[in-house]
Scaffold this motif. Structure first.
Motif, PDB file in Angstrom:
ATOM      1  N   SER A  24       9.779 -10.709  21.211  1.00  0.00           N
ATOM      2  CA  SER A  24       9.194  -8.978  21.392  1.00  0.00           C
ATOM      3  C   SER A  24      10.703  -8.757  20.322  1.00  0.00           C
ATOM      4  O   SER A  24      10.391  -8.192  20.039  1.00  0.00           O
ATOM      5  N   LEU A  35       6.622  -2.897  27.535  1.00  0.00           N
ATOM      6  CA  LEU A  35       5.630  -3.453  26.085  1.00  0.00           C
ATOM      7  C   LEU A  35       4.162  -2.333  26.969  1.00  0.00           C
ATOM      8  O   LEU A  35       3.746  -2.249  25.898  1.00  0.00           O
ATOM      9  N   SER A  72       4.145   1.017  27.029  1.00  0.00           N
ATOM     10  CA  SER A  72       4.343   1.884  25.609  1.00  0.00           C
ATOM     11  C   SER A  72       3.241   1.566  25.064  1.00  0.00           C
ATOM     12  O   SER A  72       2.733   2.781  23.832  1.00  0.00           O
ATOM     13  N   GLU A  73       2.542   0.659  25.305  1.00  0.00           N
ATOM     14  CA  GLU A  73       0.692   0.575  24.404  1.00  0.00           C
ATOM     15  C   GLU A  73      -0.140   1.379  24.967  1.00  0.00           C
ATOM     16  O   GLU A  73      -1.130   2.340  24.076  1.00  0.00           O
ATOM     17  N   LEU A 123       4.538   0.725  20.987  1.00  0.00           N
ATOM     18  CA  LEU A 123       5.162  -0.450  21.280  1.00  0.00           C
ATOM     19  C   LEU A 123       6.317  -0.706  19.916  1.00  0.00           C
ATOM     20  O   LEU A 123       7.415  -1.189  20.386  1.00  0.00           O
TER      21      LEU A 123
END
Length: 306
Positions: free
Chosen positions: A50, A113, A116-117, A125
């Protein structure tokens, strides 16, 4: 955005782990080995991947980084001060607090993640990757310190032996050095890291004892109130104070209202503390995300934009 659809998979996996452990031959003996696998191998790989996935542009995101770090420090300070607040002194067991304090400030990186995408696409991201990169080291150290201090084990030794902190440090060093996982290896690394999420959540369910929550009502209410009520308001104030761009403010607000990290249970259990109690807190936090995320991304985002 339907937050129920976003959080339901995590809650379903926790429930699945609980049912499998209680009503099949796959009992605690099996799940203790699963915890070890997640803690020492799978989740460190996910953390490393990540952090190295996207270059950290510290210059372009300095305001977001400052706000994120202050948000993290606020959560840590509130969690540490909880047993000393008026009305709570003497009502919170010190050992239980040492294991559960991390619930107040750590976050579910998988949901971070994914959310946010959906909110901001590839740019979202990248922004959440920046927050993960700068906040995960702080949060992991802050999670280990109370347990190492209370059990009187060496703090430095506990940090150096903690696989999550090792993976975070290596990920940051690799990111700043420009290292990227080779394309031919990336699918394998992604699958190894990705396996940590479902197994970690199921392990949390397998270790869950909801009765422990009733024994620590003040502590449970305190850490969950910090995680799901106070931190979104702190994030809104910081987004306003730092004059964050709308996309950065959105990511910070989402970051502030996430359910706590599923690995809280694994870390607590592996350090010899009350894992079943923390597993119950993880479950409740996942459910409370259904309230805190709409609060942060609806009411508070509108206030910041006004």
């Amino acid at each position: 955005m339907n937050f129920l659809h976003l959080l339901l998979p995590d809650f379903a996996l926790i429930l699945c782990g609980y049912v499998v452990c209680r009503y099949t031959a796959l009992n605690r003996t099996v799940w203790e080995q699963v915890e070890s696998l997640v803690y020492f191998f799978l989740f460190p790989v996910l953390l490393f991947q990540s952090i190295v996935r996207s270059p950290l542009d510290l210059g372009a995101t300095s305001s977001l980084i400052g706000a994120g770090l202050l948000l993290g420090v606020s959560g840590i300070a509130l969690a540490y001060l909880l047993p000393h607040l008026p009305g709570l002194a003497g009502r919170i067991d010190a050992r239980e607090h040492a294991g559960a304090a991390q619930v107040a400030f750590r976050f579910n990186s998988y949901i971070a993640l994914a959310l946010s995408e959906r909110l901001a696409g590839p740019q979202g991201l990248l922004l959440i990757a920046v927050l993960i990169g700068v906040c995960v080291p702080l949060f992991n150290v802050a999670a280990v310190w109370p347990m190492a201090r209370h059990s009187r084990t060496g703090f430095a030794r506990a940090l150096l032996r903690n696989p999550l902190i090792i993976a975070t440090a290596l990920g940051l060093a690799a990111n700043f050095a420009g290292f990227r996982v080779p394309a031919w290896l990336e699918p394998t690394v992604a699958r190894v890291g990705g396996a940590s999420i479902p197994l970690g959540l199921m392990a949390a369910g397998a270790g869950m004892r909801l009765g422990h929550l009733a024994n620590q009502k003040a502590l449970s209410a305190g850490v969950l109130a910090i995680r799901h009520l106070l931190l979104p308001f702190v994030a809104a104030a910081l987004a306003w104070a730092f004059r964050l761009e709308p996309m950065q403010a959105t990511v910070l607000l989402a970051f502030s209202a996430l359910p706590t990290a599923s690995s809280c249970y694994v870390l607590t259990s592996r350090m010899g503390y009350n894992g079943p109690y923390v597993a119950g807190l993880v479950t409740l936090s996942t459910l409370l995300g259904l309230a805190s995320l709409p609060l942060a991304l609806g009411v508070l985002r509108a206030w910041v934009a006004a």
